[in-house]
Design an enzyme around this catalytic site. Sequence first.
Site, mmCIF file in Angstrom:
data_model
loop_
_atom_site.group_PDB
_atom_site.id
_atom_site.type_symbol
_atom_site.label_atom_id
_atom_site.label_comp_id
_atom_site.label_asym_id
_atom_site.label_seq_id
_atom_site.Cartn_x
_atom_site.Cartn_y
_atom_site.Cartn_z
ATOM 1 N N ARG A 164 0.863 -1.185 0.000
ATOM 2 C CA ARG A 164 0.000 0.000 0.000
ATOM 3 C C ARG A 164 0.898 1.234 0.000
ATOM 4 N NH1 ARG A 164 -2.132 -3.369 4.158
ATOM 5 N NH2 ARG A 164 -4.219 -4.201 3.678
ATOM 6 N N LYS A 188 -2.161 -2.107 8.200
ATOM 7 C CA LYS A 188 -3.350 -1.606 8.880
ATOM 8 C C LYS A 188 -3.449 -2.205 10.280
ATOM 9 C CE LYS A 188 -6.271 -0.570 4.884
ATOM 10 N NZ LYS A 188 -7.557 -0.837 4.212
ATOM 11 N N HIS A 258 -2.696 1.982 -6.122
ATOM 12 C CA HIS A 258 -3.401 0.786 -5.658
ATOM 13 C C HIS A 258 -3.679 -0.170 -6.822
ATOM 14 C CE1 HIS A 258 -4.877 -0.655 -1.835
ATOM 15 N NE2 HIS A 258 -5.908 -1.224 -2.447
ATOM 16 N N ARG A 261 -0.981 -2.594 -6.990
ATOM 17 C CA ARG A 261 -1.176 -3.634 -5.962
ATOM 18 C C ARG A 261 -2.141 -4.704 -6.485
ATOM 19 N NH1 ARG A 261 -1.222 -4.538 -0.221
ATOM 20 N NH2 ARG A 261 -3.285 -5.001 0.634
ATOM 21 N N HIS A 284 -3.912 -8.843 4.090
ATOM 22 C CA HIS A 284 -5.369 -8.897 4.246
ATOM 23 C C HIS A 284 -5.719 -9.654 5.526
ATOM 24 C CE1 HIS A 284 -6.169 -8.414 -0.371
ATOM 25 N NE2 HIS A 284 -5.982 -7.260 0.238
ATOM 26 N N TYR A 293 -9.492 -11.674 -6.273
ATOM 27 C CA TYR A 293 -8.548 -11.790 -7.386
ATOM 28 C C TYR A 293 -8.799 -13.034 -8.232
ATOM 29 C CZ TYR A 293 -6.289 -7.916 -5.123
ATOM 30 O OH TYR A 293 -6.052 -6.694 -4.567
#
Length: 312
Positions: A164, A188, A258, A261, A284, A293
């Site tokens: 990110r 995150k 992004h 990514r 994630h 994906y």
Amino acid sequence: MISAFYAFLDYLKNIKTASPHTLRNYCIDLNSFKSFLEKQGELSPSSPICLLTKERKETELPFSLFTKDSVRLYVLELMQENKAKRTIKRRLSAIKSFSQYCIKNRIIFEDPTETIHGPRLPKELPSPITYEQVEILMATPDLSKYTGFRDRCLLELFYSSGLRISEIVAINHWDIDFNSNLIRIRGKGKKERLVPMTPHAAQWLQQYLHHPERAHVEQDPQAFFLNRFGKRLTTRSIDRKFQKYLRQSGLSGSITPHTIRHTIATHWLENGMDLKTIQALLGHSSLETTTIYTHVSMKLKKQTHEESHPHS
């Protein structure tokens, strides 16, 4: 209620260590709701909520205005103003987070947002770009300039490791192990993970680290990626650079950092990497997020099939 807004933002900044971008969005969303409540209560508009304000002049905004009806009417007004569904969803989410903070700290005892839901967002599949487009973008920065060389390194790292933008700007010197080609990433929720980089990307980063002009401008002893003044790069400055290179390369303006990514995640999947590994690399928290994906990969395969089939 204004003091509660500030307490909530301070909590996000100091306890949850929210990024400047996240804090800026919360300020925008809470200011929007504050203005609506002032209008509903026929109160004079007060100064915007801003974390940069040193003197916080708090005008009275009674909690009695914060009700289920007022939240419902606020969402309705946003819809009537034709605000984007994603904007409405984000603003309601900010109010819900504020409400939960107030309950946790016994400022209020009932959640006015509990039964209120924002508009449903359509599931949008990420749109990866081709390897050829990645190569075109990589070749755009001017390598004769220090900033151009740095930007090429940024692009290499984006595509190498699927990071990110906020994770890249947070990288410090000691986070990178060139012996094993691993980077310690703070993602995150302050979760740390080790992410590999390709030998190709590692070579670019080592050259950048020893670039003579980098040593000349360095003022921040921790940050790995520096601006031309020797300070840590910001997400906003990378965004601006990225858009500049898109214009110069002639690629679509809808491509973002992004997108890279999404692209490398799709390429990993198409080259046989399993979903659990992709989940770990991308940071994630849920495998469900990574599963998207598989849909992207199938969509691309169907598109290639249709374009290549003699009966199409």
